[in-house]
Design an enzyme around this catalytic site. Sequence first.
Site, PDB file in Angstrom:
ATOM      1  CG  PHE A 203      -1.823  -1.048   1.480  1.00 40.11           C
ATOM      2  CD1 PHE A 203      -3.135  -0.962   1.025  1.00 40.11           C
ATOM      3  CD2 PHE A 203      -1.444  -2.200   2.178  1.00 40.11           C
ATOM      4  CE1 PHE A 203      -4.044  -1.982   1.251  1.00 40.11           C
ATOM      5  CE2 PHE A 203      -2.345  -3.224   2.418  1.00 40.11           C
ATOM      6  CZ  PHE A 203      -3.652  -3.114   1.943  1.00 40.11           C
ATOM      7  CG  ASP A 204       1.068   5.892  -1.689  1.00 44.61           C
ATOM      8  OD1 ASP A 204       2.070   6.156  -1.011  1.00 44.61           O
ATOM      9  OD2 ASP A 204       0.376   6.760  -2.260  1.00 44.61           O
ATOM     10  N   GLY A 205       0.792   5.256   1.191  1.00 46.21           N
ATOM     11  CA  GLY A 205       0.198   5.815   2.397  1.00 46.21           C
ATOM     12  C   GLY A 205      -0.852   6.880   2.110  1.00 46.21           C
ATOM     13  CG  PHE A 320      -3.992  -1.124  -3.373  1.00 47.64           C
ATOM     14  CD1 PHE A 320      -5.082  -1.198  -4.230  1.00 47.64           C
ATOM     15  CD2 PHE A 320      -3.729  -2.217  -2.550  1.00 47.64           C
ATOM     16  CE1 PHE A 320      -5.904  -2.320  -4.266  1.00 47.64           C
ATOM     17  CE2 PHE A 320      -4.539  -3.340  -2.576  1.00 47.64           C
ATOM     18  CZ  PHE A 320      -5.626  -3.390  -3.441  1.00 47.64           C
TER      19      PHE A 320
END
Length: 352
Positions: A203-205, A320
């Site tokens: 995941f991106d943040g 993502f």
Amino acid sequence: SEAPQPSDAAELRLQEGEQDWAAAKAFYDNLASKRPRPPKPQHAITVAVSSRALFDLVEERRIFEEQGVEKYVEYQQDNENVTLKPGPAFYFVKALEHVNARLLELYPDDEERFDIVLMTNNHAQVGVRLINSINHYGLTIERFCMTGGKSPIGYLTAYLTNLYLSADSEKVQEAIEAGIASATMFTANKDVAYSDTQLRVAFDGDAVLFSDESEQIVKEKGLDTFFEHEQLNENKPLAQGPLKGFLEDLGKLQKKFYAKNERLNCPIRTFLVTARSAASSGARVLKTLRSWGLEVDEALFLAGAPKGPILVKIRPHIFFDDQMFHIEGAQKLGTIAAHVPYGIAQKYHKSA
């Protein structure tokens, strides 16, 4: 007699739904089958995938766009015994099913597991080819929603969808606006071997797990103001982003393995891969996750460096991100990426 009040009507629908499920369970329990019965939607983590996300339908899409729906349906029927090749979500779905198999070994009567639904605007006549391909690969996808050209978005809520993956960016945008965690799938430009024994999700943040509030400051006021803002607000949790709920779902399943002393052999591993710098803006991210009661297995703060090379080492089944240049960079090096069309980056992407 008085008409039922709205709350009474909702309660009545809930009771009727429970009765329907009880009747269905009683029916299936009397049938001998080695296949696990799909879990009840209220207990399941429902992942809806489109046919173009699950399978490679590039040629079929070209026929549809150039020759129209009748020729497309005819082509699909003529080729219904020709197995479709895997699409961008295929290995992610296989990894979900491996997690399910492990959960059923440890918790045979528990329904808290993944339920994969094929959610497509394909016509029912195309269903035979999709079913044949699903059976060829041994996938357990029992629930289909084929809407015959109509948008399937309205059904996502009815299926209590936790995550929707599609190759159609417009439908994904529609789902995001309806409050459903969604992403547009992109095929990797290189073939990469994926783990068969561990679901790996990156995941991106900002604007993915978290809101885009900090990203807005970067875009509008620059990095120095952003660093100051993050340090001043280090102890104030970020608001949640569209994929926070899915990380939460993965965490719940991980804890089921930990409870059986399977932490070192857990078939789920999560990664945070962010362009943030650790020293100047990393603490707020980690404290936000802690405040939510969530954790990631690995956190990678890249301080603006490209994400592609790191993702090659991680080899996630899905990554993502909300920014297309990160998606494209990941794709080039062989990572299957999923674009989350949320937040201020979309405004800048469209203007570019």
